[in-house]
Write an enzyme that holds these catalytic residues in place. Structure first.
Site, PDB file in Angstrom:
ATOM      1  N   ARG A 292      60.960 -18.477  37.873  1.00 51.64           N
ATOM      2  CA  ARG A 292      61.001 -19.743  37.151  1.00 51.64           C
ATOM      3  C   ARG A 292      61.850 -20.750  37.917  1.00 51.64           C
ATOM      4  NH1 ARG A 292      63.879 -19.539  33.334  1.00 51.64           N
ATOM      5  NH2 ARG A 292      64.520 -17.366  33.327  1.00 51.64           N
TER       6      ARG A 292
ATOM      7  N   TYR B 153      53.564 -18.787  39.463  1.00 55.34           N
ATOM      8  CA  TYR B 153      54.393 -17.704  38.934  1.00 55.34           C
ATOM      9  C   TYR B 153      54.383 -17.671  37.398  1.00 55.34           C
ATOM     10  CZ  TYR B 153      58.350 -15.156  37.209  1.00 55.34           C
ATOM     11  OH  TYR B 153      59.115 -14.298  36.473  1.00 55.34           O
TER      12      TYR B 153
ATOM     13  N   LYS C  21      56.650 -18.944  28.031  1.00 56.14           N
ATOM     14  CA  LYS C  21      57.923 -19.667  27.884  1.00 56.14           C
ATOM     15  C   LYS C  21      57.698 -21.105  27.411  1.00 56.14           C
ATOM     16  CE  LYS C  21      60.007 -16.082  29.372  1.00 56.14           C
ATOM     17  NZ  LYS C  21      61.024 -15.322  28.650  1.00 56.14           N
TER      18      LYS C  21
ATOM     19  N   HIS D   7      64.161 -15.860  22.242  1.00 51.27           N
ATOM     20  CA  HIS D   7      63.958 -15.004  23.420  1.00 51.27           C
ATOM     21  C   HIS D   7      64.465 -13.601  23.069  1.00 51.27           C
ATOM     22  CE1 HIS D   7      64.764 -14.569  28.060  1.00 51.27           C
ATOM     23  NE2 HIS D   7      63.574 -14.135  27.749  1.00 51.27           N
TER      24      HIS D   7
ATOM     25  N   SER E 237      67.121 -13.404  30.746  1.00 52.07           N
ATOM     26  CA  SER E 237      66.065 -12.883  31.607  1.00 52.07           C
ATOM     27  C   SER E 237      66.609 -11.788  32.523  1.00 52.07           C
ATOM     28  CB  SER E 237      65.484 -14.018  32.450  1.00 52.07           C
ATOM     29  OG  SER E 237      65.002 -15.035  31.594  1.00 52.07           O
TER      30      SER E 237
ATOM     31  N   CYS F 241      67.843  -8.913  31.772  1.00 50.01           N
ATOM     32  CA  CYS F 241      69.086  -8.302  31.285  1.00 50.01           C
ATOM     33  C   CYS F 241      68.831  -7.187  30.266  1.00 50.01           C
ATOM     34  CB  CYS F 241      70.012  -9.357  30.712  1.00 50.01           C
ATOM     35  SG  CYS F 241      70.712 -10.428  31.981  1.00 50.01           S
TER      36      CYS F 241
ATOM     37  N   ASP G 138      59.943  -9.655  24.522  1.00 53.51           N
ATOM     38  CA  ASP G 138      60.437 -10.911  25.118  1.00 53.51           C
ATOM     39  C   ASP G 138      60.608 -12.056  24.120  1.00 53.51           C
ATOM     40  OD1 ASP G 138      61.235 -12.104  27.666  1.00 53.51           O
ATOM     41  OD2 ASP G 138      59.493 -13.410  27.469  1.00 53.51           O
TER      42      ASP G 138
ATOM     43  N   ARG H 216      57.020  -8.214  39.194  1.00 53.96           N
ATOM     44  CA  ARG H 216      56.668  -7.969  37.782  1.00 53.96           C
ATOM     45  C   ARG H 216      55.375  -7.188  37.634  1.00 53.96           C
ATOM     46  NH1 ARG H 216      60.075 -10.611  33.566  1.00 53.96           N
ATOM     47  NH2 ARG H 216      61.645 -11.646  34.829  1.00 53.96           N
TER      48      ARG H 216
END
Ligand SMILES: Nc1nc2c(ncn2[C@@H]2O[C@H](COP(=O)(O)OP(=O)(O)OP(=O)(O)O)[C@@H](O)[C@H]2O)c(=O)[nH]1
Ligand SMILES: O=C([O-])CC(=O)C(=O)O
Ligand SMILES: [Mn+2]
Length: 615
Positions: A84, A229, A238, A258, A280, A282, A305, A397
């Site tokens: 991002r 991406y 998002k 989130h 993100s 974590c 998420d 990812r």
């Protein structure tokens, strides 16, 4: 189905909708961006086969060995387009004040002028895909529709994994219209920003050095340019489900967060639902699919998420996961840390981006078992375990259908969602923050969320490992003034019976000892913390009151069979007043950013904390 022809009028797959508003918008975008062809996505298996074949033809995709990863593909991005781009992300509210001190802002008219310049002719030589999608359930009381228009087949394929999309969604919009309702849909425009001139060969990962990820909150509209991406380009995720939805949530009295959602069942068969916000990379995906190490406890996943949460008629906070897939961090995922993710992935139907490709047509990344003797790195270079460079980007990812997760809770399919018992906030902090702390009440919990801090990760472009405030793990995702967002959280506790709302906890799996090692083993062992949390809610576990909240009393956490010394556990749980006193001026500085927009309650919480530390 999609024909590419060289005329001024783009070839269109048979007009699939009678919806005047959608048709008008798609036509307007096509006139601006000038694609060669327009493809209305159905979401069918045939379409998937056609699109993945075209991605193989352009070199974007490499098909994996079907014996190990059926119907799955490897992709490598341009090395500059891996995460991002927070400094290129804008909240273009009409009034600058409404984007607040944590977002980039530009006047919406100015931004539109600028971006229309970028979009003009940007899809030349390409196909424009029209993706009708819904975040959440089509059968929801008020379905959250969107139409993403993109010139990327990679994005189209990924959107099919991440969101319910296709003909079914378009039919539902038309059906609601026909019934006299006015179904709202979010226009979401995406381009990689690399038109092809006649005869120009395409590249495997088209993108543009100029990137803009723009939300127009009042219009509920998204414009994204220049990146392929995930977080920048899969606009349902998002951009819609967090930034735009957070604005809707503010206006309508709910929460778009989130957060992961999990279902926890005790050996006695008692079920609880937990939501957790970690920044993100974590640990949300890992906790959502946790395999408990304590006997008799089970975890089922609901989301990894995003959580949309509304107060129900019973006064409880009900959460749904609006997504349809996992877009998970690959490095570190393995049979020990996340066996359920591994099992989910192995069923195939997945896209892997920026991991290594092995000689036998499989994928590999750092942290996975059995390193291959030789592989091709994400940069397309030969790689061996002796190489100095990483085989995979730190933010590589996997993109996998959620339905493949064998521990997916049945409630996932319920549009009403699940009633949340506990909310966890957590970050990545080497010091200061104990393994688990219980908030005294809703306002104190909101203070914990509003002051959440974490080391930055590779999920966003920029320096890694820098401690920053990441309120509610939403810093890059709050679609409006964060001061107002804190006010909205405080308001949820005021407007509802706070006793029925979830209890709030602050966790930290990442505290280190003097040698830099983790004090807490994490992953499956985090079930011990979840157990303590549940037992606190049920009034069973003992706690010690400290200036920062309640922490586990000695002996109150189940550490049976845990390979951690008493000393390590004590260090993981310790509240060091000196470390906390050092936080106070940082929190003060953070709060001052918001001026008069910061709810006074949060200043009182800070005063209370300071007084308790001084006492
Ligand atoms: N030490 C430790 N590391 C963890 C733990 N849980 C997750 N991690 C690490 O955190 C990183 C990514 O975690 P994820 O679960 O994928 O992150 P996420 O919060 O879902 O991230 P986004 O998808 O970016 O929102 C990996 O490097 C994991 O190994 C834990 O309990 N302990
Ligand atoms: O947005 C993305 O690309 C992935 C993600 O979940 C995050 O960064 O939090
Ligand atoms: Mn995320």
């Amino acid at each position: 189905m999609t024909a590419t022809i060289d005329t001024d009028t783009p070839q269109t797959t048979s007009q699939p909708t009678t919806h005047a508003g959608i048709l008008a918008w798609v036509t307007e975008v096509a006139e601006l961006t000038q694609p060669d062809a327009i493809h209305w996505c159905t979401g069918s298996d045939e379409e998937w086969a056609e699109l993945t074949a075209s991605l193989e033809a352009t070199g974007t995709f490499t098909r994996l060995n079907p014996d190990v990863m059926p119907n799955s593909f490897h992709a490598a991005s341009d090395p500059t387009d891996v995460a991002r781009v927070e400094d290129r992300t804008y909240i273009c509210s009409v009034d600058e004040r409404d984007s607040g001190p944590t977002n980039n802002w530009m006047d919406p008219a100015e931004m539109k002028d600028l971006m229309r310049g970028l979009y003009a002719g940007c899809m030349r030589g390409r196909t424009m895909y029209v993706i009708p999608f819904v975040m959440g359930h089509v059968e929801a009381e008020k379905p959250m529709f969107g139409i993403e228009v993109t010139d990327s087949a990679y994005v189209t394929v990924s959107m099919r994994v991440m969101a319910r999309m296709g003909t079914e969604v378009l039919s539902r919009i038309e059906e609601l219209e026909a019934a006299g309702e006015d179904p709202q849909w979010v226009p979401a425009l995406h381009s990689v920003g690399m038109p092809l001139e006649p005869g120009q060969a395409d590249v495997a990962w088209p993108c543009n050095d100029t990137k803009y990820i723009v939300q127009f909150p009042e219009e509920r509209m998204i414009w994204s340019f220049g990146s392929g991406y995930g977080g920048n380009a899969l606009l349902g995720k998002k951009c819609y489900a967090l930034r735009i939805a957070s604005v809707m949530a503010r206006d309508e009295g709910w929460l778009a967060e989130h957060m992961l959602i999990l279902k926890l069942t005790s050996p006695q068969g008692v079920t609880k639902y937990v939501a957790a916000a970690f920044p993100s990379a974590c640990g949300k995906t890992n906790l959502a699919m946790l395999k408990p190490t304590i006997p008799g406890w089970t975890v089922e996943a609901i989301g990894d998420d995003i959580a949309w949460m509304r107060v129900g008629e019973d006064g409880r906070l009900w959460a749904v996961n609006p997504e349809f897939g996992f877009f998970g961090v690959a490095p570190g995922t393995n049979e020990h840390t996340n066996p359920h993710a591994m099992e989910t992935i192995r069923k195939g139907n997945s896209v892997f981006t920026n991991v290594a490709l092995t000689e036998d047509g499989n994928v590999w990344w750092e942290g996975l078992e059995n390193p291959p003797a030789r592989a091709t790195s994400w940069k397309g270079e030969p790689w061996t375990p002796e190489s100095d460079e990483l085989s995979s980007h730190a933010n590589s990812r996997y993109c996998t259908p959620i339905k493949q997760c064998s521990i997916l809770a049945d409630e996932y399919d319920d549009p009403r969602g699940v009633p949340i018992d506990a909310i966890l906030f957590g970050g990545r902090r080497k010091t200061t923050i104990p393994l688990v702390t219980e908030a005294r009440d809703w306002n104190h919990g909101t203070f914990m969320g509003a002051t959440l801090s974490s080391e930055t990760t590779a999920a966003a472009v920029g320096a890694v490992g820098v401690v920053r405030r990441d309120p509610m793990a939403m810093l890059p995702f709050i679609g409006y003034n964060a001061g107002d967002y804190f006010g909205h959280w405080i308001g949820m506790g005021k407007d509802h019976d706070a006793a029925k709302l979830p209890k709030i906890f602050y966790v930290n799996w990442f505290r280190r000892d003097e040698d830099g090692g983790f004090l807490w083993p994490g992953f499956g062992e985090n079930s011990r913390v979840l157990k303590w949390v549940i037992e606190r809610i049920d009034g069973q576990a003992a706690a010690v009151e400290t200036p920062i909240g309640h922490v586990p009393a000695p002996g109150s956490m189940d550490i049976d069979g845990l390979d951690v010394t008493e000393e390590q556990l004590a260090q993981a749980l310790a509240v060091d007043p000196e470390e906390w006193k050092a936080e106070i001026p940082q929190i003060q500085e953070w709060f001052e950013k918001f001026g008069d927009d910061l709810p006074a309650v949060l200043w009182s919480e800070l005063d209370t904390l300071t007084a308790r530390l001084d006492a």
